[in-house]
Design a protein around this motif. Sequence first.
Motif, mmCIF file in Angstrom:
data_model
loop_
_atom_site.group_PDB
_atom_site.id
_atom_site.type_symbol
_atom_site.label_atom_id
_atom_site.label_comp_id
_atom_site.label_asym_id
_atom_site.label_seq_id
_atom_site.Cartn_x
_atom_site.Cartn_y
_atom_site.Cartn_z
ATOM 1 N N VAL A 20 1.198 -1.449 -0.102
ATOM 2 C CA VAL A 20 0.730 -0.062 -0.048
ATOM 3 C C VAL A 20 0.883 1.572 -0.356
ATOM 4 N N ALA A 21 2.133 1.411 0.518
ATOM 5 C CA ALA A 21 2.376 2.142 0.700
ATOM 6 C C ALA A 21 3.607 2.701 -0.101
ATOM 7 N N ARG A 22 4.153 1.338 -0.770
ATOM 8 C CA ARG A 22 5.047 1.818 -1.830
ATOM 9 C C ARG A 22 3.823 2.505 -2.989
ATOM 10 N N LEU A 23 2.529 1.633 -3.738
ATOM 11 C CA LEU A 23 2.255 2.368 -4.738
ATOM 12 C C LEU A 23 2.067 3.625 -4.359
ATOM 13 N N ARG A 26 4.902 5.578 -5.062
ATOM 14 C CA ARG A 26 5.447 5.707 -6.568
ATOM 15 C C ARG A 26 4.365 5.095 -7.888
ATOM 16 N N PRO A 27 3.469 5.729 -7.414
ATOM 17 C CA PRO A 27 1.996 5.023 -8.170
ATOM 18 C C PRO A 27 1.950 5.136 -10.017
ATOM 19 N N ASN A 28 3.335 6.089 -10.123
ATOM 20 C CA ASN A 28 3.243 5.781 -11.694
ATOM 21 C C ASN A 28 5.057 4.961 -12.445
ATOM 22 N N ARG A 33 4.515 -1.897 -10.483
ATOM 23 C CA ARG A 33 3.446 -2.154 -10.410
ATOM 24 C C ARG A 33 2.993 -3.520 -10.754
ATOM 25 N N ARG A 34 3.680 -4.302 -12.058
ATOM 26 C CA ARG A 34 4.285 -5.434 -12.864
ATOM 27 C C ARG A 34 4.977 -6.369 -11.296
ATOM 28 N N ASP A 35 5.701 -6.156 -10.773
ATOM 29 C CA ASP A 35 5.842 -6.557 -8.492
ATOM 30 C C ASP A 35 4.897 -7.054 -7.883
ATOM 31 N N SER A 38 2.806 -10.182 -9.646
ATOM 32 C CA SER A 38 2.814 -10.754 -9.483
ATOM 33 C C SER A 38 2.635 -11.041 -7.556
ATOM 34 N N TRP A 39 3.092 -10.232 -7.054
ATOM 35 C CA TRP A 39 2.596 -10.651 -5.399
ATOM 36 C C TRP A 39 0.966 -11.282 -5.426
ATOM 37 N N LEU A 40 0.586 -10.475 -6.217
ATOM 38 C CA LEU A 40 -0.978 -10.219 -5.215
ATOM 39 C C LEU A 40 -1.328 -12.527 -5.866
#
Length: 341
Positions: A20-23, A26-28, A33-35, A38-40
Amino acid sequence: MRHTVPNLASSGEPDAAEWVARLQNRPNDLTLRRDFDSWLKADPANKDAYASASDAWTRIGALSDEPEIVAARARLKAELAADQRHRRARPQMRWAAAVAALVTAGGFGTALWLATAPSDHAPAVAPAQMAQVVYRTGVGEQKVITLADGSVATLSTDSVLRVTEMGARRALTLDRGEAFFQVAKNPQRPFVVTADGRTVTALGTAFNVRIDPGKWSVSLLEGKIRVADPAAHNSVDLLPGSRLEQQAGSTWAVAAADVAALTSWRDGSVTFDNQPLAQIVGELNRYSVRKIRIDSPRVAATPMSGRFKTGDVSGFVDALSAYGAAKVKTGEAGEIVLVSP
C-alpha cells in the motif's frame, strides 16, 4: 526526491501494508506495478490482505493533518523506535511501521494503525472520525491511483475524485473533471462511480467518466457497465465501444465512438478527426494555464484532424501559423489570440 519504504517483514518479502505504502508513493512506477501484480497472484490470501490494508489506509487518509492524528503519529514513532529491537513485529505494528515510514518520508501521510484492531497502545477511531480520501489534479496534471481493491483510477487535468467506500461496495465520486477506471473484477463487490448525480456501476471493466460545464459523458472500452440516473429513474447498459453523453436539459444519447481516441489523454495527447478548431482549442485549454482564444468565426469553424500533445500550447499555435490556418497575437491578459491570417 524518491523515497523508499524499508522492508520490515521478517521473511524479507513486502507485506500488504508495505505494498500500500509503495504504490501510493510511486503510482507511476510500472516495474513496481508488475511486481505487485506478481505478488497478488503468488498467494490467494494476498488479495484479501491488500484490500484490508488499503481499505484502512483509504478510510483515514484525509485525517493526516488533524491535531489528534499528528499527536498519534508522534506516539507511534516512539513505539516503533522501541519495537526495532524485535525482529518479529506484531501484525498491527507491521502495518503501522510501513505507513509510518512513508509518513516520515513526506508521502501520502496517514496513520494506518488507527484503523487496525485496537490494542493497549492504539486507541480506536470512532466511526464519525472516518474520512473520505480526496485526490486532486491541477491544470495539466495527471495522477494514477491504485485503489484498495487493486483497481486503478487515472485522473485527468483539473479533476477531483473522492473515495467514499471500499467495503462490501466500492464507491467513488467524481466531483470535477475526468477519470479513467480499470476495475478489478469482483462480482460480490460492485464498483460504483457517481458523477453529476448519475451512477456508473461495473464489476470488472475499463471506462472513462467526464464532467464538463453543462455536459457529462461515459465511454466504455471493455466489459459492461450500467449508467443510471436515480432522480429520473432512468438507466442504460453500455457495451464496449460506445459512449453516453448528455447535454444540460437534453435526453441521453448513446452512440458508437472511437473510445481509444477519447481516452488518448492518458498518453498525453488528444485526437481529433475533422472537427472545428474551436472544439480542439477548447479541449487543449483544459490542459494549459495559458489559454487560447479565437477571435475569428472563420478560424473557429475551420475543420482539422490530428493528434495534438496536451500542454504544448506554443507548439500547437506555431503549427497553425506555419500552415497559414491562423495568425497568432497576444491578448491583453496574456492569452494567445487566433485571428484570420
